[in-house]
Motif scaffolding. Sequence first.
Motif, short mmCIF file in Angstrom:
data_model
loop_
_atom_site.label_atom_id
_atom_site.label_comp_id
_atom_site.label_asym_id
_atom_site.label_seq_id
_atom_site.Cartn_x
_atom_site.Cartn_y
_atom_site.Cartn_z
N HIS A 197 0.85 -1.32 -0.13
CA HIS A 197 -0.05 0.08 0.01
C HIS A 197 0.84 1.17 -0.16
CE1 HIS A 197 -3.56 -2.30 0.39
NE2 HIS A 197 -3.02 -3.12 1.29
N SER A 202 -0.17 4.23 4.36
CA SER A 202 0.66 3.90 5.58
C SER A 202 0.72 4.62 6.77
CB SER A 202 1.72 3.16 5.07
OG SER A 202 1.67 2.04 4.11
N TYR A 662 -6.71 -5.71 -3.30
CA TYR A 662 -7.33 -4.94 -2.23
C TYR A 662 -8.31 -5.97 -1.53
CZ TYR A 662 -5.63 -0.26 -3.71
OH TYR A 662 -4.79 0.70 -3.64
N SER A 665 -5.82 -8.27 0.66
CA SER A 665 -5.31 -7.56 1.73
C SER A 665 -6.41 -7.27 2.74
CB SER A 665 -4.61 -6.16 1.24
OG SER A 665 -3.88 -5.34 2.20
N VAL A 705 -6.16 0.17 4.43
CA VAL A 705 -6.33 -0.32 2.67
C VAL A 705 -7.33 0.31 2.55
CG1 VAL A 705 -7.03 -2.53 1.74
CG2 VAL A 705 -5.62 -2.63 3.76
N ASP A 708 -6.24 3.86 1.07
CA ASP A 708 -5.57 3.65 -0.15
C ASP A 708 -6.41 3.40 -1.29
OD1 ASP A 708 -2.95 3.56 -1.27
OD2 ASP A 708 -3.07 1.36 -1.42
#
Length: 766
Positions: A197, A202, A662, A665, A705, A708
């Motif tokens: 990411h 982050s 995505y 994750s 996530v 992002d």
Amino acid sequence: MSYSPFPTQGTVGGLPLPNKDHTPVDILDTSRPYTSVTHSDMFRQRRQRRMEESEDELTMDLDSAQTKKSRQRSGAQQQAYRRDWYIVGALTVWAAYIRLWRISQPSSVVFDEVHFGGFAVKYIKTRFFMDVHPPLAKMLIALVGKLSGLDTNFDFKDIGKDYIASGVPYVPMRVFCCCLGLLVVPVAYLTLRRSGHSVAASVVAALMVCYENGFIANNRLILLDPPLLFFTAMTTLMWVNFHQQSKKPFHLGWYVWLFLSGVGLGLTVSCKWVGLFTIATVGLSTIKNLWELWGDLRVSTSMFIRHFIARAACLIVVPVIVYMLMFVIHFHSLPNSGEGDGFMSPEFQQTLDGHSMADTPIDIAYGSDVYIRHVATRGGYLHSHPHDYLTGSKQQQITLYPHIDDNNWWTLQKINSNATVGMEYVKHNDIVRLIHRDTGKRLHSHTQRPPMTDVDYHNEVSAYGFPGFEGDANDHWKVEIVEHDRYDSISKTRLRTIHSKFRLVHVMTQCALFSHNVKLPEWGFSQQEVTCIKSGKKPKTIWYIESTENKELPVETEKVNYRRPGFISKFIELNKVMWDTNKGLIASHPYDSKPESWPLLKRGINFWGKGDEGLHVYLLGNPLVFWISTASVIVYVLLKLVLMVLEKRGFRTEFKGLRRFYEESGGFYLAGWFLHYFPFFLMGRQLFLHHYMPALYFGILLFGVGFDLLILHLPSRQRIMAAFIMVGCVVFVYRIFIPITYGEPWTKKDCEKAKWLSTWDFDCVQ
């Protein structure tokens, strides 16, 4: 085609190819050495040679371009790695400032420092104690206390007890816990970056962890939660790093990260059993991974078996070894008898210095004085003393007492005579009388109700008698041997010390001598109630004789003692006791809460207060962080459902090829949140908001996530702006609750204003 700066000759059609600096020969030149090929053959060969030379040049150009791109890519990766570590360093320094600020306050015992500071003292004293949590985090805290010069005379018994006056090195102990907690901030950043990411997402997630008021308040104290959260976060990072090696299985890096993941799992569960939820998270991911490998026909069966064995060894065997190793250290650190002895079996207690028992005769004969021990309730002794019940028959009390005492001695007699003829042993189904040695009264039962368990299937048990009274049939008890030592066959038919487990059945009422974890009132010295139960649960009606005295026994009589258990037996027993004790923590607490209230932050915990100065430490959490992490869970689930419904109608979006990335994750972090949260609904014990902390961490990663994905198509500058806005909102809310996070003063007006929910019960009285 490979390129070398020193070309070598090759052949085409059997003819040598000249070097690239060779001057071509005219095809009609007959002055060349003899050859069997025709001019036309030579022409075709020379034409092919030129084409191959052109291909070589083109290949060299392509190789050069690829090398250049590879170098550029490698340089970009190195630059990204350097940037990540610069950010990690900055996040660590800033988190240290946020977490360590005024860590010396409050300068007195706060909330569960009562327990975990006290356990540190017991480790330093090397006195055995029992706690419901595994030992790693406690041992780390004790080590820091030992190195800091912790005085073992300070007992940590009361919240608010002053540290400074007693010279307690509480600051180093808090700093240690705080450092483990603050390291979760850079670990959160690295976890999302290694998951693929963006830097912006982050950083946002890491700063959400940094400015989460609940993490701050909890991680600044001498508690087990900072080590637990640190090892949970580190294990997650290691597992993510392992998945980054998935294209290079069985290489060194692949093995290293897989092994470290197993070590992390072992360390996490060695702090608290909440680590089992981390094991479940990684285990679920492993099952999914193995299932995909099994369905990949390019992976041979032997290769799949290698994958399976490697994961089983590192994710099952390694955590078990680490967990057991912590108990090896724990037992080695606590070799002496202590407050926890009473929780353990007599066999376990014999391994502790200061609790050894002398060998005792194995044979039980009439006229013997005996110590009778209860099996089910951790070994209290059948006991009486010259004090009467205040209810029921008001005869002399019979209790269960956990300590060695002269009032535990009973004399076994036959029912028809006090005198014995010769050496007559007590056998299965014999009817006996038990005389309390110190008071001379007999073990007795009747149809009176017990003082605490006032139900019709329980009868009172008392000690009854007076000088000149020979007793009556209510003093008669039948010995029923129900278990025996498999290495001692005699103990099946004849009562023998330690080896025979028996019931005492009251002959007149057919009830069995029974005890349970119910305490008598103060007039009974809070000792455990003993009753006679009809059709009761067998385990709580089983007794055995621990030691005996009889002067008539021959000198050569065989002696017996408890068998000392080895490490495995002690390890299993202690974990069973921890489990049972943990289940027994069902009493209510003023600040306990239900799992359904945690995601919405409906209630916190009052850690500490100094009402006369308006100072409080109240574990609440950053409401914005809580609420948006919960929203992330809901949005992920709803979005997944919507996409599934649309696909049924032929609509499918791939998010420009990144949908699976995505989903995978976010799905992993969602699973982490779910598995660290929902098991608490199955528990009947006391629960508090701090139990939600590991789940909250996974919720924050899930938000990272989602964030992002939201900024995926934004230009770089707009991404940075979105990150700044998000972090700014989190910091703004954090600052509102600084006073109850750090124990700082604030006005009553500000306090009342900060009560966004009516269920937040921190004190605003000045």
